[in-house]
Design a protein around this motif. Structure first.
Motif, short mmCIF file in Angstrom:
data_model
loop_
_atom_site.label_atom_id
_atom_site.label_comp_id
_atom_site.label_asym_id
_atom_site.label_seq_id
_atom_site.Cartn_x
_atom_site.Cartn_y
_atom_site.Cartn_z
N TRP A 1 4.20 -7.01 -15.89
CA TRP A 1 3.60 -6.18 -14.86
C TRP A 1 2.66 -7.03 -14.00
O TRP A 1 1.90 -7.85 -14.52
N TYR A 2 2.72 -6.82 -12.69
CA TYR A 2 1.85 -7.52 -11.75
C TYR A 2 1.15 -6.51 -10.85
O TYR A 2 1.76 -5.51 -10.43
N LEU A 3 -0.11 -6.78 -10.54
CA LEU A 3 -0.86 -6.00 -9.56
C LEU A 3 -0.91 -6.80 -8.27
O LEU A 3 -1.40 -7.93 -8.24
N LEU A 4 -0.40 -6.22 -7.20
CA LEU A 4 -0.49 -6.82 -5.88
C LEU A 4 -1.69 -6.20 -5.18
O LEU A 4 -1.78 -4.97 -5.06
N ALA A 5 -2.63 -7.03 -4.72
CA ALA A 5 -3.87 -6.52 -4.15
C ALA A 5 -4.40 -7.47 -3.08
O ALA A 5 -4.05 -8.67 -3.05
N TYR A 6 -5.26 -6.94 -2.22
CA TYR A 6 -5.94 -7.77 -1.24
C TYR A 6 -7.32 -8.10 -1.78
O TYR A 6 -8.06 -7.21 -2.21
N PRO B 1 -12.96 1.26 -11.95
CA PRO B 1 -12.89 1.83 -10.60
C PRO B 1 -14.29 1.93 -10.01
O PRO B 1 -15.25 2.27 -10.71
N THR B 2 -14.43 1.64 -8.72
CA THR B 2 -15.76 1.56 -8.11
C THR B 2 -16.19 2.83 -7.39
O THR B 2 -17.34 2.95 -6.99
N ARG B 3 -15.27 3.76 -7.17
CA ARG B 3 -15.51 4.99 -6.39
C ARG B 3 -15.70 4.68 -4.90
O ARG B 3 -16.07 5.56 -4.14
N HIS B 4 -15.44 3.44 -4.51
CA HIS B 4 -15.48 3.06 -3.09
C HIS B 4 -14.05 2.93 -2.59
O HIS B 4 -13.21 2.29 -3.23
N HIS B 5 -13.78 3.53 -1.44
CA HIS B 5 -12.42 3.53 -0.92
C HIS B 5 -12.26 2.55 0.23
O HIS B 5 -13.25 2.06 0.80
N PHE B 6 -11.02 2.24 0.57
CA PHE B 6 -10.73 1.26 1.62
C PHE B 6 -9.59 1.75 2.49
O PHE B 6 -8.80 2.62 2.09
N GLU B 7 -9.51 1.19 3.69
CA GLU B 7 -8.41 1.47 4.59
C GLU B 7 -7.23 0.58 4.21
O GLU B 7 -7.40 -0.63 4.01
N PRO B 8 -6.03 1.14 4.08
CA PRO B 8 -4.88 0.32 3.67
C PRO B 8 -4.57 -0.77 4.69
O PRO B 8 -4.70 -0.56 5.91
N ARG B 9 -4.20 -1.95 4.20
CA ARG B 9 -3.83 -3.08 5.05
C ARG B 9 -2.31 -3.22 5.10
O ARG B 9 -1.60 -2.80 4.19
N GLU B 10 -1.84 -3.83 6.16
CA GLU B 10 -0.40 -4.05 6.31
C GLU B 10 0.01 -5.25 5.46
O GLU B 10 -0.55 -6.34 5.59
N LEU B 11 0.98 -5.04 4.58
CA LEU B 11 1.45 -6.09 3.70
C LEU B 11 2.31 -7.08 4.50
O LEU B 11 3.19 -6.65 5.26
N PRO B 12 2.08 -8.38 4.36
CA PRO B 12 2.87 -9.37 5.12
C PRO B 12 4.26 -9.59 4.52
O PRO B 12 4.68 -10.73 4.28
N ALA B 13 4.96 -8.53 4.24
CA ALA B 13 6.32 -8.59 3.67
C ALA B 13 6.94 -7.21 3.82
O ALA B 13 6.24 -6.22 4.11
N ALA B 14 8.24 -7.14 3.61
CA ALA B 14 8.93 -5.85 3.74
C ALA B 14 8.46 -4.85 2.70
O ALA B 14 8.33 -3.66 2.98
N ASP B 15 8.21 -5.32 1.47
CA ASP B 15 7.73 -4.46 0.41
C ASP B 15 7.06 -5.32 -0.65
O ASP B 15 7.05 -6.56 -0.56
N ALA B 16 6.51 -4.65 -1.67
CA ALA B 16 5.77 -5.38 -2.71
C ALA B 16 6.67 -6.32 -3.49
O ALA B 16 6.27 -7.45 -3.82
#
Length: 323
Positions: A186-191, A211-226
């Motif tokens: 299993w791998y976690l892909l993250a910014y 979990p920090t309870r702080h949210h973020f705006e999703p970023r565009e992944l530099p690929a077609a999919d994970a």
């Protein structure tokens, strides 16, 4: 006669009864709920208005049943059923049941979010004693997968401890994007904001997830999919051991010989030849790709790191001893 104040609880009890058995007569439901047949009919109509597909037939053999619908309605589970479902999902997620790992993990994250606190120790205790035999990768805590999946879903920044491939401890605080399983891991892909770049983390090296309870705006992944990003990341990585094979076969023929993604670069070298380069921390993993190419019966030229070259020679001598 039940008052209108009892209506929400009565509807939930009616729904639970309909889910527990294939068919009920109106009289049976009325007796169980302590209401009249007329009230049962009204409550059934209320469920139908909420898109529950309750069908009914008249006559002596008539009754009510919960039929299949277009959407999956909310399910009502008792304590034992909830524990059993959670454990089953945990086993499917950690055990790598072909094709449903990610779905099992996502469902487990949803279930754990609403699981009563009194049931969580039971799930944890049984999961801890459940052994899932896997030959293709390390064991991963299903609870950890569920937390990471929930953070991906909720766009919630997550902090954790991480052991690098050199076994160096580090602390990370990332924006999780997707969980991906590849070759039994299993791998976690993250910014990673601290490094201003995308990163992949092996989940079996992650610990102390918070979990920090702080949210973020999703970023565009530099690929077609994970999955594509993960394959590209592996292909461009440089690990301790490596192998380069020039094979007198088209790239498509070599790719077809392996199940799933090849964690390396496979490029055409003319019309009827290709070059495969794979790198990894473990020389035994690379042996699998060398053996796979050799088994194709085509001419090839091999270059490898010093330790891998020695291992290939040792394996070859052992095979000759068997023959």
């Amino acid at each position: 006669m039940s008052s209108r104040k009892d209506l929400p609880g009565r509807l939930l009890r009616l729904l639970a009864l309909l889910q527990s058995r294939r068919e009920w007569s109106g009289a049976e439901l009325a007796e169980r709920l302590g209401v009249t047949d007329r009230t049962v009919r009204r409550d059934v109509e209320r469920l139908r208005s909420l898109d529950y597909p309750v069908t009914g037939t008249t006559g002596l053999a008539g009754g009510y049943r919960l039929a299949s619908g277009k959407n999956v309605p909310p399910l009502l589970l008792d304590d034992d059923e909830a524990v059993a479902v959670a454990i089953g999902l945990a086993g499917a997620a950690a055990g790598g049941v072909a094709g449903i790992e990610a779905s099992s993990m996502s469902a487990l994250a949803k279930l754990e979010q609403v699981l009563p606190a009194r049931l969580r120790p039971q799930v944890a205790a049984v999961s801890a004693t459940e052994v899932v035999v896997r030959e293709d990768g390390p064991q991963v805590d299903p609870g950890l997968l569920a937390v990471l999946a929930a953070c991906c879903r909720d766009l919630e920044i997550v902090a954790f401890g991480y052991s690098t491939r050199r076994r160096e401890p580090s602390l990370r605080r990332v924006e999780p994007h997707r969980l991906v399983t590849l070759h039994g891991r299993w791998y976690l892909l993250a910014y990673d904001p601290d490094r201003s770049d995308w990163r992949t983390f092996r989940v079996d090296r992650i610990s102390d997830v918070a979990p920090t309870r702080h949210h973020f705006e999703p970023r565009e992944l530099p690929a077609a999919d994970a999955a594509s990003y993960l394959a590209s990341s592996f292909a461009s990585a440089n690990y301790r051991h490596w192998v380069r094979l020039e094979v007198q076969l088209p790239a498509a023929a070599v790719r077809a010989a392996f199940f799933g993604l090849i964690p390396g670069q496979l490029e055409p070298n003319g019309d009827d030849a290709c070059v495969l380069r794979v790198t990894a921390d473990s020389p035994s993993l690379l042996i699998q790709y060398v053996a796979g190419v050799v088994s194709l019966g085509a001419e090839y030229r091999l270059e490898a790191s010093e330790e891998l070259t020695a291992l290939i020679g040792e394996v070859g001598r052992r095979l000759l001893g068997v023959l």
